[in-house]
Design a protein around this motif. Sequence first.
Motif, mmCIF file in Angstrom:
data_model
loop_
_atom_site.group_PDB
_atom_site.id
_atom_site.type_symbol
_atom_site.label_atom_id
_atom_site.label_comp_id
_atom_site.label_asym_id
_atom_site.label_seq_id
_atom_site.Cartn_x
_atom_site.Cartn_y
_atom_site.Cartn_z
ATOM 1 N N LEU A 1 0.822 -1.202 0.000
ATOM 2 C CA LEU A 1 0.000 0.000 0.000
ATOM 3 C C LEU A 1 0.859 1.257 0.000
ATOM 4 O O LEU A 1 1.849 1.338 0.720
ATOM 5 N N CYS A 2 0.453 2.243 -0.804
ATOM 6 C CA CYS A 2 1.162 3.523 -0.839
ATOM 7 C C CYS A 2 0.600 4.433 0.243
ATOM 8 O O CYS A 2 -0.273 4.050 1.025
ATOM 9 N N SER A 3 1.080 5.684 0.282
ATOM 10 C CA SER A 3 0.664 6.608 1.335
ATOM 11 C C SER A 3 -0.813 6.966 1.241
ATOM 12 O O SER A 3 -1.442 7.279 2.264
ATOM 13 N N CYS A 4 -1.388 6.932 0.038
ATOM 14 C CA CYS A 4 -2.827 7.177 -0.103
ATOM 15 C C CYS A 4 -3.621 5.880 0.024
ATOM 16 O O CYS A 4 -4.685 5.846 0.634
ATOM 17 N N GLY A 5 -3.091 4.808 -0.544
ATOM 18 C CA GLY A 5 -3.800 3.539 -0.511
ATOM 19 C C GLY A 5 -3.935 2.949 0.865
ATOM 20 O O GLY A 5 -4.833 2.125 1.112
ATOM 21 N N VAL A 6 -3.048 3.346 1.794
ATOM 22 C CA VAL A 6 -3.113 2.800 3.150
ATOM 23 C C VAL A 6 -4.236 3.435 3.974
ATOM 24 O O VAL A 6 -4.645 2.876 4.991
ATOM 25 N N ILE A 7 -4.781 4.566 3.519
ATOM 26 C CA ILE A 7 -5.784 5.286 4.297
ATOM 27 C C ILE A 7 -7.048 4.453 4.549
ATOM 28 O O ILE A 7 -7.515 4.379 5.690
ATOM 29 N N PRO A 8 -7.653 3.804 3.538
ATOM 30 C CA PRO A 8 -8.840 2.988 3.831
ATOM 31 C C PRO A 8 -8.553 1.850 4.813
ATOM 32 O O PRO A 8 -9.404 1.534 5.656
ATOM 33 N N ALA A 9 -7.377 1.241 4.698
ATOM 34 C CA ALA A 9 -7.023 0.169 5.634
ATOM 35 C C ALA A 9 -6.918 0.700 7.054
ATOM 36 O O ALA A 9 -7.399 0.071 8.008
ATOM 37 N N ILE A 10 -6.294 1.875 7.214
ATOM 38 C CA ILE A 10 -6.170 2.486 8.533
ATOM 39 C C ILE A 10 -7.547 2.835 9.098
ATOM 40 O O ILE A 10 -7.841 2.595 10.276
ATOM 41 N N ALA A 11 -8.404 3.399 8.244
ATOM 42 C CA ALA A 11 -9.748 3.757 8.695
ATOM 43 C C ALA A 11 -10.523 2.525 9.143
ATOM 44 O O ALA A 11 -11.233 2.558 10.152
ATOM 45 N N ALA A 12 -10.378 1.430 8.412
ATOM 46 C CA ALA A 12 -11.069 0.198 8.783
ATOM 47 C C ALA A 12 -10.550 -0.351 10.108
ATOM 48 O O ALA A 12 -11.328 -0.794 10.962
ATOM 49 N N LEU A 13 -9.234 -0.314 10.314
ATOM 50 C CA LEU A 13 -8.654 -0.801 11.567
ATOM 51 C C LEU A 13 -9.088 0.052 12.748
ATOM 52 O O LEU A 13 -9.415 -0.463 13.826
ATOM 53 N N LEU A 14 -9.090 1.370 12.547
ATOM 54 C CA LEU A 14 -9.521 2.262 13.620
ATOM 55 C C LEU A 14 -10.997 2.059 13.943
ATOM 56 O O LEU A 14 -11.401 2.057 15.107
ATOM 57 N N THR A 15 -11.810 1.897 12.909
ATOM 58 C CA THR A 15 -13.230 1.671 13.116
ATOM 59 C C THR A 15 -13.484 0.368 13.851
ATOM 60 O O THR A 15 -14.418 0.256 14.660
ATOM 61 N N ALA A 16 -12.622 -0.625 13.600
ATOM 62 C CA ALA A 16 -12.767 -1.922 14.273
ATOM 63 C C ALA A 16 -12.284 -1.883 15.715
ATOM 64 O O ALA A 16 -12.478 -2.847 16.457
ATOM 65 N N GLY A 17 -11.645 -0.777 16.129
ATOM 66 C CA GLY A 17 -11.222 -0.652 17.511
ATOM 67 C C GLY A 17 -9.795 -1.062 17.789
ATOM 68 O O GLY A 17 -9.407 -1.219 18.945
ATOM 69 N N VAL A 18 -8.971 -1.219 16.744
ATOM 70 C CA VAL A 18 -7.561 -1.555 16.958
ATOM 71 C C VAL A 18 -6.867 -0.365 17.623
ATOM 72 O O VAL A 18 -7.082 0.782 17.224
ATOM 73 N N VAL B 1 -9.349 8.183 17.663
ATOM 74 C CA VAL B 1 -8.512 8.829 16.657
ATOM 75 C C VAL B 1 -9.333 9.405 15.519
ATOM 76 O O VAL B 1 -9.094 10.520 15.060
ATOM 77 N N LEU B 2 -10.325 8.664 15.045
ATOM 78 C CA LEU B 2 -11.112 9.101 13.902
ATOM 79 C C LEU B 2 -11.988 10.300 14.246
ATOM 80 O O LEU B 2 -12.442 10.454 15.376
ATOM 81 N N LYS B 3 -12.241 11.126 13.236
ATOM 82 C CA LYS B 3 -13.154 12.245 13.416
ATOM 83 C C LYS B 3 -14.607 11.801 13.412
ATOM 84 O O LYS B 3 -15.492 12.555 13.806
ATOM 85 N N ILE B 4 -14.843 10.571 12.924
ATOM 86 C CA ILE B 4 -16.196 10.031 12.973
ATOM 87 C C ILE B 4 -16.254 9.017 14.092
ATOM 88 O O ILE B 4 -15.263 8.381 14.432
ATOM 89 N N SER B 5 -17.392 8.887 14.710
ATOM 90 C CA SER B 5 -17.532 7.972 15.843
ATOM 91 C C SER B 5 -17.750 6.551 15.351
ATOM 92 O O SER B 5 -18.166 6.322 14.232
ATOM 93 N N ARG B 6 -17.461 5.594 16.259
ATOM 94 C CA ARG B 6 -17.633 4.191 15.922
ATOM 95 C C ARG B 6 -18.916 3.623 16.515
ATOM 96 O O ARG B 6 -19.212 2.456 16.348
ATOM 97 N N GLY B 7 -19.632 4.450 17.241
ATOM 98 C CA GLY B 7 -20.786 3.916 17.964
ATOM 99 C C GLY B 7 -21.960 3.625 17.060
ATOM 100 O O GLY B 7 -22.116 4.182 15.975
#
Length: 244
Positions: free
Chosen positions: A11-28, A91-97
């Motif tokens: 993953l490049c610097s832009c391509g890694v963003i969706p993966a990071i968002a998914a991990l953060l949303t999952a509570g990692v 971390v995310l600006k959107i909530s996970r609830g």
Amino acid sequence: IAVGTGSFSPLCSCGVIPAIAALLTAGVPLAPIMAFWITSPLMDPESFIITIGLLGKDIAIARLITTLIMGLFAGYFTLYLTKKGYLNNQVLKISRGGCCNKGNKEPIIPFYKKYIKEFFKLSIYVGKFLILAFILEALISLYVPMHWVPNVLGVDNPYGPLLAALLGIPAYASTYASMPIVRTMLDLGMDKGTALSFMIAGAATSIPAMVAVFSLVKKRNFALYISYSLIGAILAGYVFRLFL
């Protein structure tokens, strides 16, 4: 584990963003995510082999070592800040609830419906910023002349790694795109330490990537990511100079 996974991730610097968002949303937790975030755009097996072919074994090994050290430091220092209370895992600006009923109990939702709902919610939120990021990337590639880079970094000067790290931001020198540019600059007399700084900073702190990152995470975490990337790139260049 996160550093090892990121080093093998394509993953490049832009391509890694969706993966990071998914991990953060999952509570990692933030610490392993930061380690993965730093290492993933900087190194993968393909770029390591190409770096050996174009730039030499010494730069390839220095790039790999730099990636591992930066990822480990980012992860463990973030863990330290989290334990001391300076950071939290929100971390995310959107909530996970999720939504709850009047009895304050979460309704039972089939897994596939919940997955589809979260998939589209996150895709829309991340996608609009990634579209903006890729538009900026295209504009930078089209209108920023790359021939001025060797003129600035083509000589061995004490500010080489510092300038290279800063110039890597508007130049958008991704993991693969940076190699021909660096090869040209090396032929014009730039030292290898400066080249290393340029490659590290360009892959981690490009303007499109920073736009996407800033859209996702809170300001403190964004500043931490940029600090790890820029400071790591500059220090790597100066340390590599000592071994030349």
